[in-house]
Design a protein around this motif. Structure first.
Motif, PDB file in Angstrom:
ATOM      1  N   VAL A 435     -28.561 -38.385 -31.323  1.00  0.00           N
ATOM      2  CA  VAL A 435     -29.257 -38.003 -32.547  1.00  0.00           C
ATOM      3  C   VAL A 435     -28.299 -37.825 -33.721  1.00  0.00           C
ATOM      4  O   VAL A 435     -28.580 -38.268 -34.834  1.00  0.00           O
ATOM      5  N   SER A 436     -27.149 -37.190 -33.449  1.00  0.00           N
ATOM      6  CA  SER A 436     -26.230 -36.843 -34.543  1.00  0.00           C
ATOM      7  C   SER A 436     -25.120 -37.859 -34.751  1.00  0.00           C
ATOM      8  O   SER A 436     -24.490 -37.891 -35.820  1.00  0.00           O
ATOM      9  N   GLY A 437     -24.844 -38.670 -33.730  1.00  0.00           N
ATOM     10  CA  GLY A 437     -23.723 -39.594 -33.819  1.00  0.00           C
ATOM     11  C   GLY A 437     -22.389 -38.937 -33.542  1.00  0.00           C
ATOM     12  O   GLY A 437     -21.337 -39.575 -33.657  1.00  0.00           O
ATOM     13  N   GLN A 438     -22.413 -37.669 -33.146  1.00  0.00           N
ATOM     14  CA  GLN A 438     -21.182 -36.931 -32.886  1.00  0.00           C
ATOM     15  C   GLN A 438     -21.196 -36.391 -31.463  1.00  0.00           C
ATOM     16  O   GLN A 438     -22.245 -36.063 -30.917  1.00  0.00           O
ATOM     17  N   ALA A 439     -20.020 -36.286 -30.870  1.00  0.00           N
ATOM     18  CA  ALA A 439     -19.907 -35.709 -29.538  1.00  0.00           C
ATOM     19  C   ALA A 439     -20.002 -34.192 -29.612  1.00  0.00           C
ATOM     20  O   ALA A 439     -19.631 -33.579 -30.620  1.00  0.00           O
ATOM     21  N   VAL A 440     -20.512 -33.580 -28.549  1.00  0.00           N
ATOM     22  CA  VAL A 440     -20.551 -32.114 -28.495  1.00  0.00           C
ATOM     23  C   VAL A 440     -19.118 -31.608 -28.373  1.00  0.00           C
ATOM     24  O   VAL A 440     -18.218 -32.305 -27.889  1.00  0.00           O
ATOM     25  N   THR A 441     -18.902 -30.385 -28.820  1.00  0.00           N
ATOM     26  CA  THR A 441     -17.558 -29.818 -28.755  1.00  0.00           C
ATOM     27  C   THR A 441     -17.170 -29.434 -27.334  1.00  0.00           C
ATOM     28  O   THR A 441     -15.997 -29.436 -26.983  1.00  0.00           O
ATOM     29  N   GLU A 442     -18.176 -29.105 -26.518  1.00  0.00           N
ATOM     30  CA  GLU A 442     -17.922 -28.718 -25.125  1.00  0.00           C
ATOM     31  C   GLU A 442     -19.202 -28.938 -24.322  1.00  0.00           C
ATOM     32  O   GLU A 442     -20.304 -28.683 -24.810  1.00  0.00           O
ATOM     33  N   LYS A 443     -19.070 -29.412 -23.088  1.00  0.00           N
ATOM     34  CA  LYS A 443     -20.237 -29.693 -22.258  1.00  0.00           C
ATOM     35  C   LYS A 443     -20.870 -28.407 -21.731  1.00  0.00           C
ATOM     36  O   LYS A 443     -20.273 -27.347 -21.769  1.00  0.00           O
ATOM     37  N   GLY A 444     -22.084 -28.554 -21.231  1.00  0.00           N
ATOM     38  CA  GLY A 444     -22.769 -27.430 -20.608  1.00  0.00           C
ATOM     39  C   GLY A 444     -23.476 -26.546 -21.611  1.00  0.00           C
ATOM     40  O   GLY A 444     -24.137 -27.026 -22.546  1.00  0.00           O
ATOM     41  N   ILE A 445     -23.328 -25.241 -21.458  1.00  0.00           N
ATOM     42  CA  ILE A 445     -24.038 -24.276 -22.307  1.00  0.00           C
ATOM     43  C   ILE A 445     -23.683 -24.420 -23.783  1.00  0.00           C
ATOM     44  O   ILE A 445     -24.570 -24.387 -24.641  1.00  0.00           O
ATOM     45  N   PRO A 446     -22.392 -24.619 -24.151  1.00  0.00           N
ATOM     46  CA  PRO A 446     -22.088 -24.821 -25.575  1.00  0.00           C
ATOM     47  C   PRO A 446     -22.825 -26.033 -26.151  1.00  0.00           C
ATOM     48  O   PRO A 446     -23.303 -25.995 -27.295  1.00  0.00           O
ATOM     49  N   ALA A 447     -22.925 -27.112 -25.373  1.00  0.00           N
ATOM     50  CA  ALA A 447     -23.659 -28.293 -25.836  1.00  0.00           C
ATOM     51  C   ALA A 447     -25.129 -27.971 -26.032  1.00  0.00           C
ATOM     52  O   ALA A 447     -25.765 -28.440 -26.984  1.00  0.00           O
ATOM     53  N   LEU A 448     -25.663 -27.187 -25.130  1.00  0.00           N
ATOM     54  CA  LEU A 448     -27.060 -26.773 -25.225  1.00  0.00           C
ATOM     55  C   LEU A 448     -27.313 -26.027 -26.534  1.00  0.00           C
ATOM     56  O   LEU A 448     -28.293 -26.274 -27.241  1.00  0.00           O
ATOM     57  N   LYS A 449     -26.417 -25.136 -26.868  1.00  0.00           N
ATOM     58  CA  LYS A 449     -26.569 -24.358 -28.098  1.00  0.00           C
ATOM     59  C   LYS A 449     -26.416 -25.240 -29.339  1.00  0.00           C
ATOM     60  O   LYS A 449     -27.115 -25.043 -30.333  1.00  0.00           O
ATOM     61  N   GLN A 450     -25.524 -26.227 -29.263  1.00  0.00           N
ATOM     62  CA  GLN A 450     -25.385 -27.151 -30.388  1.00  0.00           C
ATOM     63  C   GLN A 450     -26.667 -27.938 -30.622  1.00  0.00           C
ATOM     64  O   GLN A 450     -27.109 -28.119 -31.762  1.00  0.00           O
ATOM     65  N   LEU A 451     -27.272 -28.412 -29.540  1.00  0.00           N
ATOM     66  CA  LEU A 451     -28.510 -29.160 -29.671  1.00  0.00           C
ATOM     67  C   LEU A 451     -29.617 -28.275 -30.224  1.00  0.00           C
ATOM     68  O   LEU A 451     -30.422 -28.710 -31.067  1.00  0.00           O
ATOM     69  N   ALA A 452     -29.656 -27.035 -29.772  1.00  0.00           N
ATOM     70  CA  ALA A 452     -30.683 -26.111 -30.251  1.00  0.00           C
ATOM     71  C   ALA A 452     -30.556 -25.868 -31.753  1.00  0.00           C
ATOM     72  O   ALA A 452     -31.553 -25.757 -32.468  1.00  0.00           O
ATOM     73  N   GLU A 453     -29.323 -25.799 -32.228  1.00  0.00           N
ATOM     74  CA  GLU A 453     -29.111 -25.620 -33.667  1.00  0.00           C
ATOM     75  C   GLU A 453     -29.629 -26.814 -34.451  1.00  0.00           C
ATOM     76  O   GLU A 453     -30.095 -26.685 -35.587  1.00  0.00           O
ATOM     77  N   LEU A 454     -29.541 -27.983 -33.850  1.00  0.00           N
ATOM     78  CA  LEU A 454     -29.947 -29.209 -34.528  1.00  0.00           C
ATOM     79  C   LEU A 454     -31.464 -29.397 -34.505  1.00  0.00           C
ATOM     80  O   LEU A 454     -32.066 -29.863 -35.478  1.00  0.00           O
ATOM     81  N   THR A 455     -32.107 -29.012 -33.379  1.00  0.00           N
ATOM     82  CA  THR A 455     -33.519 -29.364 -33.177  1.00  0.00           C
ATOM     83  C   THR A 455     -34.478 -28.188 -33.132  1.00  0.00           C
ATOM     84  O   THR A 455     -35.688 -28.381 -33.257  1.00  0.00           O
ATOM     85  N   GLY A 456     -33.997 -26.991 -32.901  1.00  0.00           N
ATOM     86  CA  GLY A 456     -34.908 -25.847 -32.818  1.00  0.00           C
ATOM     87  C   GLY A 456     -34.468 -24.869 -31.754  1.00  0.00           C
ATOM     88  O   GLY A 456     -33.382 -24.968 -31.184  1.00  0.00           O
ATOM     89  N   ASP A 457     -35.340 -23.904 -31.432  1.00  0.00           N
ATOM     90  CA  ASP A 457     -35.010 -22.824 -30.503  1.00  0.00           C
ATOM     91  C   ASP A 457     -34.996 -23.323 -29.066  1.00  0.00           C
ATOM     92  O   ASP A 457     -35.625 -24.318 -28.715  1.00  0.00           O
ATOM     93  N   LEU A 458     -34.280 -22.597 -28.219  1.00  0.00           N
ATOM     94  CA  LEU A 458     -34.220 -22.926 -26.802  1.00  0.00           C
ATOM     95  C   LEU A 458     -35.486 -22.493 -26.074  1.00  0.00           C
ATOM     96  O   LEU A 458     -36.050 -21.440 -26.370  1.00  0.00           O
ATOM     97  N   PRO A 459     -35.930 -23.280 -25.088  1.00  0.00           N
ATOM     98  CA  PRO A 459     -37.046 -22.825 -24.246  1.00  0.00           C
ATOM     99  C   PRO A 459     -36.681 -21.553 -23.500  1.00  0.00           C
ATOM    100  O   PRO A 459     -35.523 -21.346 -23.112  1.00  0.00           O
TER     101      PRO A 459
END
Length: 490
Positions: A435-459
């Motif tokens: 979606v962003s064209g950029q790699a996450v800074t760190e896999k796992g939970i940090p990546a999850l939080k990055q995606l949430a910032e981009l698309t909305g709240d976490l389930p």
């Protein structure tokens, strides 16, 4: 209703017994001896007006008449209740970038496996009651990601059951791993093997069919069963959402009653798309069932050539739940189109001995309900991006495989429902990059939080395990049987 094995003519059991056993003793899969009668047009119209729970009761009743209507009502009420974050259970979106998306990820583990694995434990518990069976059930299963978590959550705390899940070490997504390890408690455990999913699944089948192991279990009042889609009790609840999706399209006026609808299905072990085939046999107006594979495209080649060949490179991809070369539920389709258990056994023996088999030409002609396509990892990211750019809708990598196959399909003019089998939050690394064209800074939970910032709240169900931690158990495939014994204290 009587169930029989796909591999022998004289192995017959009740529906309840088929669910308890999981796999047939001869290594085959249980199927109805006589497939249920299709719903009439009037029956179908009434069915499509029901709630998800009532629809599930009606369809399960068609396959499982040895359960009373009252028992099935209790089962579906418990399976599809407050643990779902959408009251519709399986809502269908409006048209997004050319397709309708059937969201199957609103359960507690955010994947379509919850649809069946909230139901199966209740079906199994009722089957034990109906048969006055006092043994403890050992749920032994292999997972490529989502089945493990869903099985562990579904059976969590259920008395007289133990769940042992094997998964490929470093072969599941970080969030899937986090979920499985957070569920390893009480009567459930997840164990990694140094190999891929096919190796785990093959060894699980061997353990199931080992007569010495079965005797050892029986001597200690245990019996094996399965929670993956080889168990007919896992397969049947999946038939329901094909009907429910169709009903939503009719209710909105997107289609007229009787119009054919295509279903594009991310396909690994072939259970999900087989449920769509069963729905069509029950009278649902299905156009084409589009079998969508990733780079491990053994099924695409099979439907195009009739040649099943697992002797190929195995790829670890960005759609890990589909990283499979042996699609177990295809055996049920082979039996359905042939009606010949000897032929099916012969083909399965060939697959085991040589890694391949070829369908006779007359059977190839009976595969016309299916189309097939596949997507590379790069195409998967491209499809996530296309859908997001055109509609603002975010899909996970597995859904993207089916979405791309639907987008490229030209076989008819029917509208297409894409089965959205997992939340994008389960695969944040791939989705964020797409979606962003950029790699996450760190896999796992940090990546999850990055995606949430981009698309909305976490389930909410993801928030539950964010702080959980557990140590992986890693063993070679050769030690799986010994590990099962150790876990059971044998």
């Amino acid at each position: 209703m009587i169930y029989r094995s796909t591999r022998s003519a004289n192995l017959e059991v009740s529906g309840a017994s088929a669910i308890i056993q999981g796999l047939a003793p001869d290594g085959g899969l249980f199927v109805p001896k006589v497939f249920p009668e299709a719903f009439s047009k009037n029956e179908l119209k009434k069915l499509l007006e029901l709630s998800y729970q009532d629809l599930a009761g009606k369809i399960l009743g068609r396959f499982l008449p040895d359960y009373t209507p009252e028992q099935l009502a209790t089962i579906v009420k418990g399976a599809y209740g407050a643990q779902w974050d959408d009251a519709k259970i399986a809502p269908v979106t409006e048209n997004k970038a050319g397709s309708y998306f059937l969201e199957l990820f609103h359960g507690p583990t955010l994947a379509f496996k919850d649809i069946a694995l909230q139901c199966l434990p209740r079906l199994m518990k009722t089957a034990l009651f109906n048969q006055a069976d006092n043994r403890d059930i050992v749920i032994l299963t292999a997972t490529s990601g989502d089945t493990g978590t869903a099985a562990m959550r579904g059976f969590q705390g259920l008395d007289k059951t133990r769940v042992i899940v094997f998964y490929p070490y470093q072969g599941v997504a970080p969030i899937q791993l986090k979920q499985m390890l957070s569920e390893s408690k009480d009567n459930t455990v997840a164990i990694a093997i140094e190999g891929n999913f096919d190796q785990a699944q093959t060894k699980v089948k061997q353990i199931f069919n080992d007569q010495d192991m079965r005797k050892l279990l029986a001597d200690h009042d245990f019996t094996f069963s399965s929670a993956n889609s080889m168990n007919v009790g896992r397969l049947l609840p999946q038939v329901v959402y094909y009907f429910y999706a169709y009903g939503q399209l009719v209710a909105r006026g997107d289609i007229a009653m009787g119009d054919p609808v295509n279903y594009s299905v991310p396909t690994g072990n072939f259970g999900d798309i087989l449920a769509g085939y069963y729905a069509k046999k029950l009278g649902l107006p299905v156009g084409k069932l589009i079998c969508a594979s990733n780079k491990n495209n053994v099924l695409t080649d099979f439907f195009k050539t009739g040649h099943y060949d697992k002797n190929r490179d195995f790829y670890v991809t960005n759609s890990p739940s589909m990283d499979i070369l042996v699609s177990s539920n295809l055996e049920r389709l082979l039996f359905d189109i042939s009606g010949d258990p000897d032929l099916v056994k012969g083909l399965m023996d060939q697959l085991k001995e040589t890694g391949e088999y070829k369908l006779p030409d007359d059977l190839r002609e009976k595969l016309s309900d299916f189309a097939a396509d596949y997507a590379t990892p790069e195409e998967i990211e491209g499809e996530i991006k296309r859908v997001y750019d055109e509609s603002g809708y975010v899909i996970d990598p597995h859904t993207a495989v089916a979405s791309l196959a639907a987008h490229r399909f030209t076989g008819n003019d029917a509208k297409t429902v894409v089965l959205s089998t997992a939340s994008p939050y389960k695969f944040p690394e791939t989705v964020y990059h797409a979606v962003s064209g950029q790699a996450v800074t760190e896999k796992g939970i940090p990546a999850l939080k990055q995606l949430a910032e981009l698309t909305g709240d976490l389930p909410a169900s993801i928030k539950e395990f964010l702080g959980a931690s557990a140590q992986e158990i890693v063993i070679p495939p050769s030690e799986m049987e010994a590990e099962v014994k150790r876990q059971l204290g044998l």
